[in-house]
Design a protein around this motif. Sequence first.
Motif, PDB file in Angstrom:
ATOM      1  N   ASN A 129     180.796  62.613 128.906  1.00 47.27           N
ATOM      2  CA  ASN A 129     180.693  61.593 129.941  1.00 47.27           C
ATOM      3  C   ASN A 129     180.195  62.184 131.248  1.00 47.27           C
ATOM      4  N   PHE A 130     180.840  63.325 131.573  1.00 47.85           N
ATOM      5  CA  PHE A 130     180.473  63.998 132.816  1.00 47.85           C
ATOM      6  C   PHE A 130     179.003  64.405 132.792  1.00 47.85           C
ATOM      7  N   LEU A 131     178.583  64.950 131.630  1.00 51.11           N
ATOM      8  CA  LEU A 131     177.194  65.398 131.491  1.00 51.11           C
ATOM      9  C   LEU A 131     176.237  64.217 131.654  1.00 51.11           C
ATOM     10  N   HIS A 132     176.563  63.113 131.021  1.00 50.99           N
ATOM     11  CA  HIS A 132     175.661  61.965 131.032  1.00 50.99           C
ATOM     12  C   HIS A 132     175.642  61.266 132.389  1.00 50.99           C
ATOM     13  N   SER A 133     176.739  61.359 133.113  1.00 49.72           N
ATOM     14  CA  SER A 133     176.812  60.644 134.386  1.00 49.72           C
ATOM     15  C   SER A 133     176.252  61.455 135.537  1.00 49.72           C
ATOM     16  N   SER A 134     175.997  62.705 135.299  1.00 51.94           N
ATOM     17  CA  SER A 134     175.564  63.549 136.413  1.00 51.94           C
ATOM     18  C   SER A 134     174.119  64.003 136.217  1.00 51.94           C
ATOM     19  N   GLU A 138     177.228  62.649 119.189  1.00 48.54           N
ATOM     20  CA  GLU A 138     178.066  61.515 118.811  1.00 48.54           C
ATOM     21  C   GLU A 138     178.889  61.805 117.553  1.00 48.54           C
ATOM     22  N   HIS A 139     178.226  62.472 116.590  1.00 48.57           N
ATOM     23  CA  HIS A 139     178.903  62.711 115.313  1.00 48.57           C
ATOM     24  C   HIS A 139     179.637  64.037 115.240  1.00 48.57           C
ATOM     25  N   ARG A 177     173.333  72.166 124.445  1.00 50.18           N
ATOM     26  CA  ARG A 177     172.314  71.556 123.589  1.00 50.18           C
ATOM     27  C   ARG A 177     172.051  70.109 124.019  1.00 50.18           C
ATOM     28  N   GLU A 178     173.114  69.374 124.291  1.00 45.24           N
ATOM     29  CA  GLU A 178     173.005  67.979 124.688  1.00 45.24           C
ATOM     30  C   GLU A 178     172.215  67.867 125.994  1.00 45.24           C
ATOM     31  N   ALA A 179     172.465  68.826 126.901  1.00 37.69           N
ATOM     32  CA  ALA A 179     171.764  68.822 128.174  1.00 37.69           C
ATOM     33  C   ALA A 179     170.266  68.977 127.943  1.00 37.69           C
ATOM     34  N   THR A 180     169.920  69.970 127.099  1.00 39.51           N
ATOM     35  CA  THR A 180     168.505  70.206 126.808  1.00 39.51           C
ATOM     36  C   THR A 180     167.879  68.959 126.176  1.00 39.51           C
ATOM     37  N   LEU A 181     168.613  68.331 125.250  1.00 39.02           N
ATOM     38  CA  LEU A 181     168.106  67.141 124.555  1.00 39.02           C
ATOM     39  C   LEU A 181     167.833  65.994 125.531  1.00 39.02           C
ATOM     40  N   THR A 182     168.680  65.887 126.542  1.00 40.79           N
ATOM     41  CA  THR A 182     168.511  64.792 127.499  1.00 40.79           C
ATOM     42  C   THR A 182     167.716  65.213 128.725  1.00 40.79           C
ATOM     43  N   LEU A 213     188.808  66.812 125.217  1.00 38.55           N
ATOM     44  CA  LEU A 213     187.808  67.249 126.192  1.00 38.55           C
ATOM     45  C   LEU A 213     186.399  66.793 125.841  1.00 38.55           C
ATOM     46  N   LYS A 214     186.117  66.654 124.543  1.00 37.09           N
ATOM     47  CA  LYS A 214     184.743  66.349 124.146  1.00 37.09           C
ATOM     48  C   LYS A 214     184.210  65.096 124.843  1.00 37.09           C
ATOM     49  N   PRO A 215     184.871  63.925 124.732  1.00 40.18           N
ATOM     50  CA  PRO A 215     184.339  62.739 125.409  1.00 40.18           C
ATOM     51  C   PRO A 215     184.277  62.904 126.935  1.00 40.18           C
TER      52      PRO A 215
END
Lengths: 95, 725
Positions: free
Chosen positions: A24-29, B208-209, A55-60, A18-20
């Motif tokens: 992917n979904f987060l980055h593409s949307s 990534e990591h 966290r990734e959402a906030t970072l991006t 599920l991680k990738p």
Amino acid sequence: MDTYSLEGELTIFTAAQLKPELLNFLHSSTAPELNLSAVTECDTAGLQLLILLKREATLTGKSISFMMHSKAVIEVLELARLTSQFGDPIVLAHS
Amino acid sequence: MSFELDDDMKAALVTFIQESVELLQELEDRLMILSGQDSSDDDIQAIFRCAHTIKGTAGLFGLDAIVRFTHIMENVLDRVRKHELDINPDLIGLLLKSGDHLRVLVDAASHGRETTSPEQLALGEYLLNQLKSYQNTLELPKTSANTQHKVETINTPQSASGNWLLFLQFNEHCLRDGMDPLAFIRYLTTLGDIVELSTFAHNMPDAEHMDPETNYLSFEIILSSNADKETIAAAFEFVREGSVIHIIPLEHRIPYYVELINSLSPEDAKLGELLIKCGVITQHELDQGLNTQSTDTTANKPIGEILVEQRVVQQPIVNAALTKQKDLKEQKARENRSIRIDAERLDKLIDLIGELVISTSVATLSAKQVRSVALHEAHAHVNSLVEAVRSSALQLRMVAIGTVFSRFQRVVYDISKELNKDIKLVINGAETEVDKSVVEKISDPLTHMVRNAMDHGIETAAVRLARGKPEQGTVKLNAYHSSGSIVIEVSDDGNGLDKDKILSTAINRGLIPPGTELTEQEIYALIFEPGFSTATQISNLSGRGVGMDVVKRNIHDLRGAIKINSEIGLGTTIEIHLPLTLAIINGFLTKVGDISYIIPLDRVIECLELPTNEQHDYMELRGEVLPFIRLREVFNNTGPISKRQNVIVVEHLGLKAGLVVDRLLGELQTVIKPLGELFSHVQGVNGSTILGSGEVALIIDVATLLAQQEKLMQASLTSALAHIN
């Protein structure tokens, strides 16, 4: 607004797969939304993925909302006391 | 939680089981005291401590059933302790049963099981419910079944503040190992209430990591729980390796722990042990601290400082413990200490010393042939040392008979309830010491005898009053030393034995032919015959004719003898005479022909020379007739007869006889080697030993020989009387 529907287990058994997909979904949307209504089981690995997404959402500079939390997800979020930190309105979709 | 333990834990479990058995015994003893008049708060405190200690240790092994049960017991006892609840016979009865149930649970744990039979489970639930009716607080340990309910209420503000601060960072692999940190947190809710919880994800690397199968989360939890640290730490037993787990008492609890440390008994004088005792740290934390202390020798830090540094405990608690430690050290110097030793090792030691005794005599014998004064002196010294070692080794095995006696408080309590008779137990001579192996084997026979005394001996209240006796019956257990044996008496102030009734019953049962003439002792001895029972009503306890014959056999196996005194209407006293130890005896070495015989010295009264030309089977000794037992005839010994023979006067249970032997060789100390199965039917010998010369000597069973002699004399008397008539 894009919605991704998670189905089945959100656990150690599915986390690697599920991680990738979820990233992917987060980055593409632009305004991603995660429907959790069909999550049957959730453990620490699953919780970590949810935390990672937030966290990734906030970072991006984005915002990802979780919706339609299933009972299993609510239980875990309550136990970890992350409900308010995640800030998603929780509706008891299935009683 | 699964019940798999590594070797260390298994060893620890054995200790736990032993300790629990002892604690349960103490619990029972104290409860019995409570049921009497002169109880004190100390007893209640002690009972509470027993339950508490068992709970704490059981938690360490994850024995949830025991923890759950003792928890409720503890709550009830706590109320008694605080005088919120009065102790009454019902509650004592319930607590006694609870103790029994715990014994079953502990026993199951010792066999590696956590669960017991369905009947036991049902009984456990029943007892729990009974106990719960005594505890007013609603606080019950929650089972995981309640978790669902728990989660719904978790956000409601808690009025009670927590008392433990937990910091949990599980190892990275725990997820892959199938251990879910959240599951552990869920388990914590069964120990208490989670007042606050924060989840930290700062260890998680960038997307990534980040490995989705590695654990990055850590938690800080404030837990409100009455559980002690050991119990809480036990929850994390299986993830401890590689994990960072701190369990720290919260700041405002510090005064409580300081007080607790001050109130501790002087059993543990080490700082670490003090801290463990009051539940601030766990054994594991202490071990870790000690490990750090020993590896980091340059720093040379005291253990207290290390523990504080490792975030295990706070400074004020350590300070209190340090002060207490100083006090205790001074006290300790004056107190006796005891060590627990594996019984097997002790037996091995005794065995070896037995061999040593034999070898020493071999050496002494050889030394005599070498005419060297120096060697002779050296040997004399060795001999006296061996003697000293032997007696102190035997003392190691000696335990007070009281350990067995005290068990009977409970037996009498239970049986008197069952029989609906008011009976008290009086114990005397509990401090009398006896060999451990004797103690172990005497418990069963005593139980039968006490039961018998209560059931058949003591009359019902109505009969007692009619006979002008106090309504309450008395059973006495008494023990004392008497010439190399220990005498244990079981007496009651009941019916007494009815000789005529015993005789007629024995004849009815076909145990003896009608018309047999028997002495008083012989008649009494009939009650120990298999299949004998005079009870008209067969009760639950006795009267089935089994039991008393077992008593006889057991006592016989111990080389003991039974003597009965009884008076109709006044009571019965049964004396059991037992040798003090089973391993080594002082003997008198004699020879008949070429064969050596050893006569136990504690049976020997005097030695005489056999008057020459004495052809009778008896002689006159200071106005009394002394019958002879010629060992030569008893053992069909055909060796050469010496010109001058000797008589050894022996006595046992009032019977006297002269053993006729060829030569007297003097005293010696010897180790008894049991005879093999093959010789088990041989009468008059109850063991053998190897002499210094390597020769085998037989140990004479004086009691049996005397009994046979007595029988022979009775028979010849009867036939002589028959002739006259």
